[in-house]
Scaffold this motif. Structure first.
Motif, PDB file in Angstrom:
ATOM      1  N   VAL A 139      14.804   9.869  -7.430  1.00 26.26           N
ATOM      2  CA  VAL A 139      15.490  10.169  -8.690  1.00 26.26           C
ATOM      3  C   VAL A 139      14.579   9.767  -9.848  1.00 26.26           C
ATOM      4  CG1 VAL A 139      17.496   9.677 -10.141  1.00 26.26           C
ATOM      5  CG2 VAL A 139      17.756   9.817  -7.650  1.00 26.26           C
ATOM      6  N   SER A 140      14.324  10.684 -10.757  1.00 23.89           N
ATOM      7  CA  SER A 140      13.464  10.383 -11.901  1.00 23.89           C
ATOM      8  C   SER A 140      14.304  10.006 -13.105  1.00 23.89           C
ATOM      9  CB  SER A 140      12.569  11.583 -12.240  1.00 23.89           C
ATOM     10  OG  SER A 140      13.343  12.736 -12.502  1.00 23.89           O
ATOM     11  N   VAL A 141      13.789   9.070 -13.892  1.00 29.25           N
ATOM     12  CA  VAL A 141      14.496   8.555 -15.066  1.00 29.25           C
ATOM     13  C   VAL A 141      13.633   8.777 -16.301  1.00 29.25           C
ATOM     14  CG1 VAL A 141      15.521   6.530 -16.166  1.00 29.25           C
ATOM     15  CG2 VAL A 141      15.669   6.815 -13.680  1.00 29.25           C
ATOM     16  N   CYS A 142      14.241   9.284 -17.354  1.00 28.00           N
ATOM     17  CA  CYS A 142      13.513   9.529 -18.592  1.00 28.00           C
ATOM     18  C   CYS A 142      14.287   8.940 -19.768  1.00 28.00           C
ATOM     19  CB  CYS A 142      13.318  11.032 -18.818  1.00 28.00           C
ATOM     20  SG  CYS A 142      12.435  11.434 -20.352  1.00 28.00           S
ATOM     21  N   LEU A 143      13.607   8.136 -20.565  1.00 29.55           N
ATOM     22  CA  LEU A 143      14.144   7.655 -21.840  1.00 29.55           C
ATOM     23  C   LEU A 143      13.631   8.604 -22.912  1.00 29.55           C
ATOM     24  CD1 LEU A 143      13.370   3.959 -21.083  1.00 29.55           C
ATOM     25  CD2 LEU A 143      15.630   4.701 -21.859  1.00 29.55           C
ATOM     26  N   VAL A 144      14.537   9.309 -23.594  1.00 25.73           N
ATOM     27  CA  VAL A 144      14.113  10.359 -24.511  1.00 25.73           C
ATOM     28  C   VAL A 144      14.609  10.082 -25.934  1.00 25.73           C
ATOM     29  CG1 VAL A 144      16.112  11.796 -23.926  1.00 25.73           C
ATOM     30  CG2 VAL A 144      14.081  12.863 -24.915  1.00 25.73           C
ATOM     31  N   HIS A 145      13.686  10.179 -26.886  1.00 26.59           N
ATOM     32  CA  HIS A 145      14.026  10.059 -28.311  1.00 26.59           C
ATOM     33  C   HIS A 145      14.352  11.460 -28.808  1.00 26.59           C
ATOM     34  CE1 HIS A 145      13.935   9.309 -32.545  1.00 26.59           C
ATOM     35  NE2 HIS A 145      12.771   9.905 -32.728  1.00 26.59           N
ATOM     36  N   PRO A 146      15.566  11.681 -29.336  1.00 24.34           N
ATOM     37  CA  PRO A 146      15.978  13.043 -29.705  1.00 24.34           C
ATOM     38  C   PRO A 146      15.460  13.521 -31.045  1.00 24.34           C
ATOM     39  CG  PRO A 146      17.738  11.516 -30.193  1.00 24.34           C
ATOM     40  CD  PRO A 146      16.647  10.697 -29.532  1.00 24.34           C
ATOM     41  N   ARG A 173      11.993  18.900 -21.927  1.00 25.45           N
ATOM     42  CA  ARG A 173      11.544  17.722 -21.186  1.00 25.45           C
ATOM     43  C   ARG A 173      12.227  17.642 -19.815  1.00 25.45           C
ATOM     44  NH1 ARG A 173       8.811  13.224 -22.744  1.00 25.45           N
ATOM     45  NH2 ARG A 173       7.701  14.818 -23.940  1.00 25.45           N
ATOM     46  N   VAL A 174      13.490  18.033 -19.746  1.00 24.77           N
ATOM     47  CA  VAL A 174      14.199  18.059 -18.450  1.00 24.77           C
ATOM     48  C   VAL A 174      13.465  18.987 -17.490  1.00 24.77           C
ATOM     49  CG1 VAL A 174      16.306  18.820 -17.276  1.00 24.77           C
ATOM     50  CG2 VAL A 174      16.477  17.475 -19.375  1.00 24.77           C
ATOM     51  N   ASP A 175      13.046  20.146 -17.984  1.00 22.01           N
ATOM     52  CA  ASP A 175      12.382  21.122 -17.127  1.00 22.01           C
ATOM     53  C   ASP A 175      11.045  20.606 -16.595  1.00 22.01           C
ATOM     54  OD1 ASP A 175      14.419  22.954 -17.404  1.00 22.01           O
ATOM     55  OD2 ASP A 175      13.468  24.021 -19.067  1.00 22.01           O
ATOM     56  N   GLU A 176      10.340  19.844 -17.422  1.00 19.73           N
ATOM     57  CA  GLU A 176       8.998  19.419 -17.021  1.00 19.73           C
ATOM     58  C   GLU A 176       8.975  18.051 -16.356  1.00 19.73           C
ATOM     59  OE1 GLU A 176       7.168  19.521 -20.865  1.00 19.73           O
ATOM     60  OE2 GLU A 176       7.417  17.358 -21.193  1.00 19.73           O
ATOM     61  N   TRP A 177      10.104  17.307 -16.410  1.00 23.02           N
ATOM     62  CA  TRP A 177      10.108  15.930 -15.929  1.00 23.02           C
ATOM     63  C   TRP A 177      10.087  15.866 -14.404  1.00 23.02           C
ATOM     64  CZ3 TRP A 177       8.750  11.974 -18.685  1.00 23.02           C
ATOM     65  CH2 TRP A 177       8.993  10.682 -18.235  1.00 23.02           C
ATOM     66  N   ALA A 236      17.133  14.517  -8.271  1.00 19.66           N
ATOM     67  CA  ALA A 236      18.024  14.417  -9.434  1.00 19.66           C
ATOM     68  C   ALA A 236      17.286  13.765 -10.601  1.00 19.66           C
ATOM     69  CB  ALA A 236      19.282  13.627  -9.089  1.00 19.66           C
ATOM     70  N   LYS A 237      17.809  13.989 -11.805  1.00 17.61           N
ATOM     71  CA  LYS A 237      17.191  13.439 -13.010  1.00 17.61           C
ATOM     72  C   LYS A 237      18.236  12.692 -13.838  1.00 17.61           C
ATOM     73  CE  LYS A 237      13.978  17.334 -13.100  1.00 17.61           C
ATOM     74  NZ  LYS A 237      13.439  18.492 -13.875  1.00 17.61           N
ATOM     75  N   LEU A 238      17.847  11.527 -14.328  1.00 17.92           N
ATOM     76  CA  LEU A 238      18.685  10.717 -15.199  1.00 17.92           C
ATOM     77  C   LEU A 238      17.993  10.618 -16.548  1.00 17.92           C
ATOM     78  CD1 LEU A 238      20.960   8.687 -15.898  1.00 17.92           C
ATOM     79  CD2 LEU A 238      19.571   6.913 -14.804  1.00 17.92           C
ATOM     80  N   PHE A 239      18.642  11.131 -17.578  1.00 12.96           N
ATOM     81  CA  PHE A 239      18.091  11.091 -18.936  1.00 12.96           C
ATOM     82  C   PHE A 239      18.945  10.175 -19.803  1.00 12.96           C
ATOM     83  CE2 PHE A 239      15.139  14.129 -17.744  1.00 12.96           C
ATOM     84  CZ  PHE A 239      14.333  14.536 -18.799  1.00 12.96           C
ATOM     85  N   LEU A 240      18.299   9.214 -20.439  1.00 10.72           N
ATOM     86  CA  LEU A 240      18.964   8.283 -21.332  1.00 10.72           C
ATOM     87  C   LEU A 240      18.497   8.571 -22.757  1.00 10.72           C
ATOM     88  CD1 LEU A 240      18.481   4.975 -19.302  1.00 10.72           C
ATOM     89  CD2 LEU A 240      20.343   6.630 -19.133  1.00 10.72           C
ATOM     90  N   VAL A 241      19.429   8.923 -23.626  1.00  8.00           N
ATOM     91  CA  VAL A 241      19.079   9.235 -25.012  1.00  8.00           C
ATOM     92  C   VAL A 241      18.955   7.924 -25.783  1.00  8.00           C
ATOM     93  CG1 VAL A 241      19.754  10.434 -27.114  1.00  8.00           C
ATOM     94  CG2 VAL A 241      20.236  11.464 -24.880  1.00  8.00           C
TER      95      VAL A 241
END
Length: 212
Positions: free
Chosen positions: A173-180, A208-212, A127-132
């Motif tokens: 579970v991978s976590v990504c902090l992403v600047h939009p 980024r979701v696809d490559e994370w 699963a992936k957790l993305f925080l904007v």
């Protein structure tokens, strides 16, 4: 699931994920006509389910999230997009509004904690957790100061995001902090240097979701 999907980036993400064939849970604080339109029956894969009454600045939101997704065994992607950004913000430490600051911390910094607490058992291996987040939270890139309340709340979000990454890594579970990007979400922003459309921002986040 997209937490904070009533407008702008969140709405764009909910639409794009639905159109890509995902089953999307999209949260909002109150009735949202744009989300209801996306939830209408349609041909082809992909569906959207509106979850109203999720104000991540309030503790009750945890129970609302838990109840709304109770039937799901797992979540493949959780995007936390809910956030507060002021129309005007402090230009000096003497102008800092402590009530506004506390509200921003509850939503921008602690909101992701609440969302993960509600859905932790559904975040499975892979699963992936993305925080904007925001570039405004960068310590190294802050050359202009001001916006005390917003910057501080997003810095706190970033630190909590790193903690979440460390805690969730053993679960796979991978976590990504992403600047939009500087996204055009209200009238007048078109003239700002380097401003981009919601669609451009959404495309970048999903890449980024696809490559994370």
């Amino acid at each position: 699931a997209v937490v904070g999907a009533s407008r702008g980036i969140g709405l764009g993400l909910a639409r794009a994920l639905r159109d890509a064939g995902w089953k999307v849970y999209a949260t909002c604080r109150g009735p949202c006509a744009a989300l209801e339109d996306l939830a209408a029956p349609r041909e082809g894969p992909g569906s959207l389910h509106v979850v109203e009454g999720v104000d991540v600045g309030q503790r009750q939101a945890r129970a609302r999230l838990e109840a709304a997704l109770a039937a799901e065994d797992k979540i493949d992607l959780l995007v936390f997009n809910a956030g507060l950004i002021p129309e005007t913000s402090s230009k000096s430490v003497l102008d800092v509004d402590l009530d506004q600051c506390e509200e921003m911390f509850r939503v921008n910094a602690l909101g992701p904690v609440l969302a993960v607490q509600a859905l932790m058992d559904k975040l499975h291996e892979g699963a992936k957790l993305f925080l904007v987040t925001s570039r405004s939270a960068s310590l190294a890139d802050n050359g202009s100061g001001k916006y005390f309340e917003y910057r501080a709340s997003k810095v706190a979000m970033n630190m909590l995001g790193v903690n979440l990454a460390l805690e969730l890594k053993p679960k796979g579970v991978s976590v990504c902090l992403v600047h939009p990007g500087l996204v055009i979400t209200r009238k007048g922003m078109e003239a700002m240097p380097h401003a981009i459309s919601v669609d451009t921002s959404v495309a970048g986040i999903l890449a980024r979701v696809d490559e994370w």
